[in-house]
Design a protein around this motif. Structure first.
Motif, PDB file in Angstrom:
ATOM      1  N   ILE A 159       0.836  -1.205   0.000  1.00  0.00           N
ATOM      2  CA  ILE A 159       0.000   0.000   0.000  1.00  0.00           C
ATOM      3  C   ILE A 159       0.873   1.258   0.000  1.00  0.00           C
ATOM      4  N   THR A 160       0.540   2.173  -0.911  1.00  0.00           N
ATOM      5  CA  THR A 160       1.222   3.470  -0.968  1.00  0.00           C
ATOM      6  C   THR A 160       0.174   4.585  -0.927  1.00  0.00           C
ATOM      7  N   ASP A 161       0.660   5.815  -1.000  1.00  0.00           N
ATOM      8  CA  ASP A 161      -0.274   6.946  -1.014  1.00  0.00           C
ATOM      9  C   ASP A 161      -1.132   6.947  -2.274  1.00  0.00           C
ATOM     10  N   ASN A 162      -0.678   6.238  -3.313  1.00  0.00           N
ATOM     11  CA  ASN A 162      -1.422   6.194  -4.574  1.00  0.00           C
ATOM     12  C   ASN A 162      -2.359   4.996  -4.691  1.00  0.00           C
ATOM     13  N   THR A 163      -2.382   4.144  -3.684  1.00  0.00           N
ATOM     14  CA  THR A 163      -3.218   2.946  -3.758  1.00  0.00           C
ATOM     15  C   THR A 163      -4.688   3.332  -3.670  1.00  0.00           C
ATOM     16  N   LYS A 164      -5.458   2.932  -4.674  1.00  0.00           N
ATOM     17  CA  LYS A 164      -6.882   3.263  -4.711  1.00  0.00           C
ATOM     18  C   LYS A 164      -7.746   2.054  -4.391  1.00  0.00           C
ATOM     19  N   ALA A 165      -7.232   0.845  -4.667  1.00  0.00           N
ATOM     20  CA  ALA A 165      -8.066  -0.339  -4.467  1.00  0.00           C
ATOM     21  C   ALA A 165      -7.212  -1.592  -4.424  1.00  0.00           C
ATOM     22  N   ILE A 166      -7.816  -2.644  -3.909  1.00  0.00           N
ATOM     23  CA  ILE A 166      -7.255  -3.987  -3.996  1.00  0.00           C
ATOM     24  C   ILE A 166      -8.301  -4.880  -4.633  1.00  0.00           C
ATOM     25  N   MET A 167      -7.838  -5.779  -5.487  1.00  0.00           N
ATOM     26  CA  MET A 167      -8.712  -6.721  -6.166  1.00  0.00           C
ATOM     27  C   MET A 167      -8.614  -8.070  -5.455  1.00  0.00           C
ATOM     28  N   LEU A 168      -9.736  -8.565  -4.953  1.00  0.00           N
ATOM     29  CA  LEU A 168      -9.773  -9.882  -4.322  1.00  0.00           C
ATOM     30  C   LEU A 168     -10.713 -10.783  -5.100  1.00  0.00           C
ATOM     31  N   CYS A 169     -10.302 -12.041  -5.276  1.00  0.00           N
ATOM     32  CA  CYS A 169     -11.134 -13.024  -5.983  1.00  0.00           C
ATOM     33  C   CYS A 169     -11.117 -14.318  -5.189  1.00  0.00           C
ATOM     34  N   SER A 170     -12.247 -14.672  -4.605  1.00  0.00           N
ATOM     35  CA  SER A 170     -12.351 -15.897  -3.812  1.00  0.00           C
ATOM     36  C   SER A 170     -13.765 -16.450  -3.941  1.00  0.00           C
ATOM     37  N   PRO A 171     -13.879 -17.720  -4.410  1.00  0.00           N
ATOM     38  CA  PRO A 171     -12.856 -18.623  -4.933  1.00  0.00           C
ATOM     39  C   PRO A 171     -12.155 -18.010  -6.146  1.00  0.00           C
ATOM     40  N   SER A 172     -10.901 -18.425  -6.331  1.00  0.00           N
ATOM     41  CA  SER A 172     -10.036 -17.759  -7.292  1.00  0.00           C
ATOM     42  C   SER A 172     -10.041 -18.401  -8.665  1.00  0.00           C
ATOM     43  N   ASN A 173     -10.064 -17.553  -9.669  1.00  0.00           N
ATOM     44  CA  ASN A 173      -9.636 -17.899 -11.003  1.00  0.00           C
ATOM     45  C   ASN A 173      -8.276 -17.201 -11.159  1.00  0.00           C
ATOM     46  N   PRO A 174      -7.171 -17.977 -11.283  1.00  0.00           N
ATOM     47  CA  PRO A 174      -7.073 -19.306 -11.875  1.00  0.00           C
ATOM     48  C   PRO A 174      -6.759 -20.455 -10.923  1.00  0.00           C
ATOM     49  N   THR A 175      -6.639 -20.205  -9.619  1.00  0.00           N
ATOM     50  CA  THR A 175      -6.066 -21.251  -8.758  1.00  0.00           C
ATOM     51  C   THR A 175      -7.101 -22.105  -8.040  1.00  0.00           C
ATOM     52  N   GLY A 176      -8.327 -21.612  -7.911  1.00  0.00           N
ATOM     53  CA  GLY A 176      -9.342 -22.322  -7.148  1.00  0.00           C
ATOM     54  C   GLY A 176      -9.209 -22.160  -5.648  1.00  0.00           C
ATOM     55  N   THR A 177      -8.223 -21.397  -5.200  1.00  0.00           N
ATOM     56  CA  THR A 177      -8.035 -21.215  -3.774  1.00  0.00           C
ATOM     57  C   THR A 177      -9.131 -20.322  -3.186  1.00  0.00           C
ATOM     58  N   CYS A 178      -9.437 -20.543  -1.920  1.00  0.00           N
ATOM     59  CA  CYS A 178     -10.430 -19.737  -1.209  1.00  0.00           C
ATOM     60  C   CYS A 178      -9.793 -19.156   0.050  1.00  0.00           C
ATOM     61  N   TYR A 179     -10.106 -17.929   0.330  1.00  0.00           N
ATOM     62  CA  TYR A 179      -9.674 -17.330   1.590  1.00  0.00           C
ATOM     63  C   TYR A 179     -10.618 -17.764   2.698  1.00  0.00           C
ATOM     64  N   SER A 180     -10.052 -18.127   3.840  1.00  0.00           N
ATOM     65  CA  SER A 180     -10.873 -18.461   4.999  1.00  0.00           C
ATOM     66  C   SER A 180     -11.346 -17.182   5.666  1.00  0.00           C
ATOM     67  N   ALA A 181     -12.286 -17.321   6.594  1.00  0.00           N
ATOM     68  CA  ALA A 181     -12.775 -16.155   7.336  1.00  0.00           C
ATOM     69  C   ALA A 181     -11.634 -15.486   8.094  1.00  0.00           C
ATOM     70  N   ASP A 182     -10.770 -16.282   8.701  1.00  0.00           N
ATOM     71  CA  ASP A 182      -9.651 -15.712   9.461  1.00  0.00           C
ATOM     72  C   ASP A 182      -8.684 -14.973   8.550  1.00  0.00           C
ATOM     73  N   GLU A 183      -8.434 -15.520   7.371  1.00  0.00           N
ATOM     74  CA  GLU A 183      -7.514 -14.867   6.434  1.00  0.00           C
ATOM     75  C   GLU A 183      -8.084 -13.550   5.927  1.00  0.00           C
ATOM     76  N   LEU A 184      -9.374 -13.535   5.629  1.00  0.00           N
ATOM     77  CA  LEU A 184     -10.006 -12.292   5.192  1.00  0.00           C
ATOM     78  C   LEU A 184     -10.020 -11.256   6.315  1.00  0.00           C
ATOM     79  N   LYS A 185     -10.254 -11.717   7.528  1.00  0.00           N
ATOM     80  CA  LYS A 185     -10.262 -10.785   8.666  1.00  0.00           C
ATOM     81  C   LYS A 185      -8.880 -10.165   8.848  1.00  0.00           C
ATOM     82  N   ALA A 186      -7.835 -10.956   8.650  1.00  0.00           N
ATOM     83  CA  ALA A 186      -6.480 -10.422   8.789  1.00  0.00           C
ATOM     84  C   ALA A 186      -6.195  -9.365   7.724  1.00  0.00           C
TER      85      ALA A 186
END
Length: 397
Positions: A159-186
């Motif tokens: 994150i910098t002063d120019n950061t406007k957004a973060i892109m999150l994809c769960s379940p993910s394309n292309p990996t199929g990975t999912c963030y857990s509730a604890d991971e998203l909370k962190a």
């Protein structure tokens, strides 16, 4: 004649691989394609029936720019029922596919010079959409060992002063990975300290989760709702890819901004598709669960088969219908025919040209050590694909 904006955009490599597979097939060659992110099931019958009724009833005209009241109400009810999220129908903009919802979100959010954090491996269109909007995609390379999930430390450091957004994809394309509730909370615990950073949460695969229930970032951090854009649609869970129907749900001011852009670019989605989408969310999810269970069976087969191929590493994804094995063992090799394999792109071109197997190189997703295989295909095709992959890799040294 061509704008700098158009010159900054690269064509989709997933579509390029699919086109290559189709061309070889037209030439009479045998090709098994695991390149497309498209369910191989038919759209459930009750959804088709609703579309047929709409046609027969003469529901053929333009609808409201943001979607019919009936569809937006059904989406609002669905978000409450399935996601425990409260959105007024006026906060929902129905689009021509979830891809359009993402693209218009970028146009409504990003100014020249704004940075958007994109964890890798990423869906191929994310950085290109940021480029089109005049922003700067900032990729963060995640690790195979962490199932390709960004860590709070990586997020904080990026994150910098120019950061406007973060892109999150769960379940993910292309990996199929999912963030857990604890991971998203962190991750949320980091983002809460940076009020200028928005969240774009792509949840298009939410119905294809195998072990647990789908969890989105707003389920663990509702305090971020006023700067989160939720992206979803009907293509994956309901096998409605060709219907071209998606949506965004967002704070009212942002929904209004995205709607203005849509009003000048495309206007509303197809009236018939909207009636189909309304039926999808108002009906039961029995067909969705049947497809999910079939995908789980295929996932188990593919992961087990890949694990038995020397030099290939593959974790078991929790959702979507992709595996993203690490194939770095085979980079820097040469085939028995003299083909040099220096990159995942080289490997995928070798596999399709010499063994008739279409997969998408990890280079397309920002991860050079991987490749994406879609198991949204029949078991017969998957079994043949594994045979071809194994033979192709055995011919490299």
């Amino acid at each position: 004649m061509i704008s700098k904006r158009a010159q900054s955009v690269s064509p989709s490599e997933t579509l390029a691989i699919s086109a290559k597979a189709k061309e070889l097939t037209r030439q009479g060659k045998s090709v098994v394609s695991l390149s497309a992110g498209e369910p191989d099931f038919k759209t459930p019958q009750h959804i088709c029936d609703a579309a047929i009724k709409a046609i027969n009833d003469g529901f053929h005209g333009y609808t409201m720019n943001t979607g019919t009241p009936g569809l937006r109400e059904s989406i609002s009810n669905k978000l409450q029922r399935d996601n425990q999220l409260d959105y007024n129908p006026s906060q929902i903009v129905c689009t021509n596919g979830a891809k359009q919802a993402l693209g218009f979100s970028m146009l409504a959010m990003i100014d020249e010079g704004d940075e958007v954090i994109i964890p890798t491996p990423y869906w191929v269109s994310y950085p290109q959409m940021v480029n089109v909007a005049g922003g700067t995609p900032v990729t963060v390379r995640t690790s195979f060992e962490n199932n390709y999930r960004i860590t709070p430390e990586q997020l904080e450091d990026t994150i910098t002063d120019n950061t406007k957004a973060i892109m999150l994809c769960s379940p993910s394309n292309p990996t199929g990975t999912c963030y857990s509730a604890d991971e998203l909370k962190a991750l949320a615990d980091v983002l809460v300290n940076y009020p200028q950073v928005n969240i774009i949460s792509d949840e298009i695969y939410e119905y294809i989760v195998f072990e647990d229930q789908h969890v989105g970032i707003l389920n663990v951090a509702p305090e971020l709702k006023d700067r989160t854009v939720l992206i979803n649609g009907f293509s994956k869970g309901f096998a409605m890819t060709g219907w071209r129907l998606g949506y965004l749900a967002a704070p009212q001011s942002f929904a209004d901004a995205a709607a203005k852009i849509q009003s000048q670019e495309t206007s509303a989605p197809s009236s018939i598709s909207q009636k189909a989408g309304e039926a999808a969310y108002r009906g039961n999810l029995e067909a969705v669960h049947t497809m999910r269970d079939a995908f789980k069976e295929r996932r188990n087969f593919v992961v087990d088969a890949l694990s038995n191929i020397e030099g290939v590493k593959c974790f078991k994804p929790s959702g979507a219908f992709y595996v993203f094995p690490d194939i770095s063992h085979y980079l820097g090799t040469t085939s028995s025919n003299g083909t040099s394999v220096e990159s995942s792109t080289d490997l995928c071109m070798y596999l399709i040209e010499e063994h008739g197997l279409a997969a998408v190189p990890g280079d397309a997703f920002g991860e050079p050590n991987g490749m994406r295989l879609s198991y949204a295909s029949s078991m017969e095709d998957l079994e043949e694909a594994i045979k071809r992959l194994q033979k192709g890799l055995q011919n490299l040294s």
